[in-house]
Design a protein around this motif. Structure first.
Motif, short mmCIF file in Angstrom:
data_model
loop_
_atom_site.label_atom_id
_atom_site.label_comp_id
_atom_site.label_asym_id
_atom_site.label_seq_id
_atom_site.Cartn_x
_atom_site.Cartn_y
_atom_site.Cartn_z
N ARG A 511 0.83 -1.21 0.00
CA ARG A 511 0.00 0.00 0.00
C ARG A 511 0.87 1.26 0.00
N ILE A 512 2.01 1.21 0.65
CA ILE A 512 2.92 2.36 0.65
C ILE A 512 3.47 2.58 -0.75
N ALA A 513 3.88 1.51 -1.42
CA ALA A 513 4.43 1.64 -2.78
C ALA A 513 3.38 2.21 -3.73
N HIS A 514 2.16 1.69 -3.66
CA HIS A 514 1.11 2.18 -4.55
C HIS A 514 0.79 3.65 -4.26
N TYR A 515 0.79 4.01 -2.98
CA TYR A 515 0.58 5.42 -2.64
C TYR A 515 1.68 6.30 -3.23
N LEU A 516 2.92 5.88 -3.07
CA LEU A 516 4.04 6.67 -3.59
C LEU A 516 3.93 6.86 -5.10
N GLU A 517 3.48 5.84 -5.79
CA GLU A 517 3.32 5.97 -7.25
C GLU A 517 2.22 6.96 -7.59
N ASP A 518 1.14 6.94 -6.80
CA ASP A 518 0.06 7.92 -7.02
C ASP A 518 0.54 9.34 -6.71
N GLY A 580 8.39 7.64 2.69
CA GLY A 580 7.78 6.41 2.21
C GLY A 580 8.80 5.43 1.66
N LEU A 581 9.77 5.94 0.90
CA LEU A 581 10.83 5.07 0.37
C LEU A 581 11.66 4.47 1.50
N LYS A 582 11.89 5.27 2.55
CA LYS A 582 12.65 4.76 3.69
C LYS A 582 11.94 3.58 4.33
N LEU A 583 10.61 3.64 4.40
CA LEU A 583 9.85 2.53 4.96
C LEU A 583 10.00 1.27 4.12
N LEU A 584 10.26 1.43 2.84
CA LEU A 584 10.46 0.28 1.95
C LEU A 584 11.93 -0.10 1.83
#
Length: 592
Positions: A511-518, A580-584
């Protein structure tokens, strides 16, 4: 105003309607908590900034028509600070438009909190033990384990961002038959013999065997000269030579796995050895505890756990008739260890297992219940699906080192850490995923990790250009963030706290990755539509007349307060993407 803040306003307005008798027969106890009120972005942006269906959900309890309740609620919301207009649509939807200053308030919040924007404490007071990867120390980590490394570490970071104490744990399966097969394979390779049919294959076996021989030689031991036992069928038996290879090779594989995890940016708090459960007597004590409460019985020379008492589909052998422990014996003791250990005992034990472990769930939940805990609460088991690695439209199967598998080292060599972690974490682990090496190595907008990282790098470049132009955020008037492109970015920023909380609650890093792309998509469109640093209009543009030229001038040649406001918006996006990237576990470059 964030959707969470707006939900608070809506909840308060409902309370006021109930107190004034304008909400039909709705009772005080039926007023919903703000967290349960749905506030969403309308698909048609002309309908407003946010919409809620709360009137439709409460109408029956209120004993009135949904539109009647919606109209009353809309009237109350209209006077709330930060709301520009409210409209009732359809059967009872409420569409809300915020004033520009209220909508832009999220910018200051982000800049105050930086990369920690959206972090919360709603899981505070809970200790979660997160066990992931946990490959046998018999070979390099394959692509399935690599997926769990990316997903598990990202999940741990997300849970911590939601306030939980997280213990990252790696479980080494260093007890039992798989270790014996590993040692047999090494002995065969050392003697240039065919590896047993059930053994381990690949160039790494030859490498490890050679390293064992060299290490033993350095210690004054001739490993190949030690006594060796073969049965009538030629199978390798227990012997001094096999033990020599085992005791030296297993630590070598431990070290390789630890090095691979470090390179993949994954740190574990606990490296737990299965064998310690047997050496410490924990397995025996756990079985005795079950025996004392009447959950152990003997049959056919074996010792059984009466797991059907706790919902399992059949009872389980824990000590086989030959006296050897079944796998579940260690699992029973390990669960108790997690729950009762002296350092950081967990409230919730989360196991991340491969697709071939689906049948494992029932017996483990029975273990949980047998010790008085609640299945799916104190114990949670997540099952991940397969990963297919593709190149040039074809499946990649061969590893130079490990044979017919793809390892973590193969993936990192092909596309690097950032692309590997992002691509494996961005897909729901309940689904199988295809990793396209060509796509992930490309610098195009079709490559999702590049697309997000480029948005961050682009925002850093805007900062550099703004500094040269003398634009300062201190001059900003956030009420001037009033264009449609501004609104899309502001709305995306406002949604992040809820996305982060849901990603933690649902154990869903994707969900974090999809949010970042949006967010990156909204930012790239904003970047192309608006200017921070003023740009002179070109001759063709100068021929535009009236409103068209005025609008273009605002976009490309903004006055100082508007330019500074856009710079603040730019920096807010930068912080959220970086966080967000840091969380991933993915880097946020300032140049690309």
């Amino acid at each position: 105003m964030s959707p969470e803040a707006l939900a608070e306003v809506i909840a308060q307005t409902i309370t006021e309607l109930v107190e004034s008798g304008k909400a039909g027969s709705l009772a005080q106890e039926a007023i919903p908590e703000a967290a349960s009120i749905n506030v969403a972005r309308p698909k048609d942006r002309s309908h407003g900034d946010w919409a809620t269906n709360v009137a439709m959900q409460l109408a029956r309890k209120a004993g009135v028509q949904p539109r009647q309740l919606a109209n009353a609620l809309a009237e109350g919301l209209q006077s709330a600070q930060g709301i520009s207009s409210v409209e009732v649509a359809g059967p009872g939807f409420i569409n809300i438009v915020l004033d520009s200053a209220s909508a832009a308030a999220v910018v200051d919040t982000v800049l105050e909190q930086g990369d920690a924007f959206g972090h919360n404490d709603h899981l505070g007071g809970h200790t979660l033990n997160l066990e992931f990867v946990s490959a046998n120390p018999t070979g390099p980590i394959h692509i399935g384990g690599t997926r769990w490394a990316a997903v598990g570490d990202s999940m741990a970071r997300i849970l911590q961002a939601n306030g939980a104490e997280v213990v990252r744990e790696y479980y080494f399966n260093d007890h039992g038959e798989q270790i014996d097969r590993f040692a047999k394979s090494l002995v065969a390779a050392a003697h240039h013999e065919q590896v047993p049919a059930d053994g381990y294959k690949g160039a790494y076996i030859d490498e490890i065997a050679a390293r064992v021989i060299d290490e033993a030689k350095a210690d004054g031991v001739d490993a190949l000269a030690l006594p060796r036992v073969r049965d009538e069928q030629g199978d390798e038996g227990a012997s001094e030579q096999r033990e020599e290879f085992r005791k030296r090779a297993v630590p070598m594989m431990f070290a390789e796995i630890q090095d691979s995890m470090k390179e993949f940016r994954v740190d574990f708090d606990v490296w737990f050895h299965e064998n310690s459960l047997y050496e410490s007597g924990e397995v025996e004590r756990a079985i005795n505890e079950l025996r004392e409460q009447g959950d152990i019985f003997e049959k056919d020379g074996a010792t059984w756990f009466a797991s059907t008492k706790y919902g399992d589909d059949k009872d389980r052998v824990i000590i086989k008739s030959d006296g050897h422990a079944a796998y579940i014996a260690g699992d029973i003791a390990y669960y108790l260890n997690k729950r009762r250990r002296a350092d950081h005992p967990c409230d919730v034990a989360i196991y991340m297992l491969g697709a071939d472990h689906h049948g494992y769930i029932g017996r483990m939940m029975a273990v949980c219940a047998a010790f008085g805990d609640t299945p799916e609460v104190n114990m949670q088991i997540l099952i991940g699906q397969m990963v297919n690695v593709m190149k040039d439209g074809k499946a990649v199967r061969m590893s130079k080192r490990a044979g017919n598998v793809v390892t973590i080292d193969d993936l990192l060599e092909a596309i690097g850490v950032d692309a590997s972690r992002y691509s494996l974490a961005r897909t729901d682990y309940h689904q199988s995923v295809d990793i396209d090496l060509n796509l992930l190595a490309s610098h195009t907008n079709e490559n999702p990790v590049y697309y997000v990282q480029y948005a961050h790098a682009r925002s850093c470049n805007v900062d550099r250009n703004a500094e040269q132009a003398g634009i300062r955020i201190a001059d900003a008037d956030l009420s001037l963030l009033d264009t449609p492109a501004d609104g899309e970015v502001l709305a995306a920023l406002a949604m992040y706290p809820n996305v982060l909380q849901m990603a933690g609650d649902h154990r869903a890093p994707h969900r974090i990755a999809h949010y970042l792309e949006d967010l990156a998509s909204a930012y790239h469109k904003w970047y192309n539509a608006e200017r921070v640093v003023p740009m002179e209009l070109t001759d063709p543009e100068s021929r535009l007349k009236g409103e068209e030229r005025d609008a273009l001038s605002v976009a490309k040649n903004p006055e100082t307060p508007r330019a500074a406001a856009r710079l603040k918006l730019n920096d807010a996006v930068q912080h959220v993407i970086a966080g967000g990237l840091k969380l991933l576990g993915v880097s946020a470059p300032d140049k690309m």
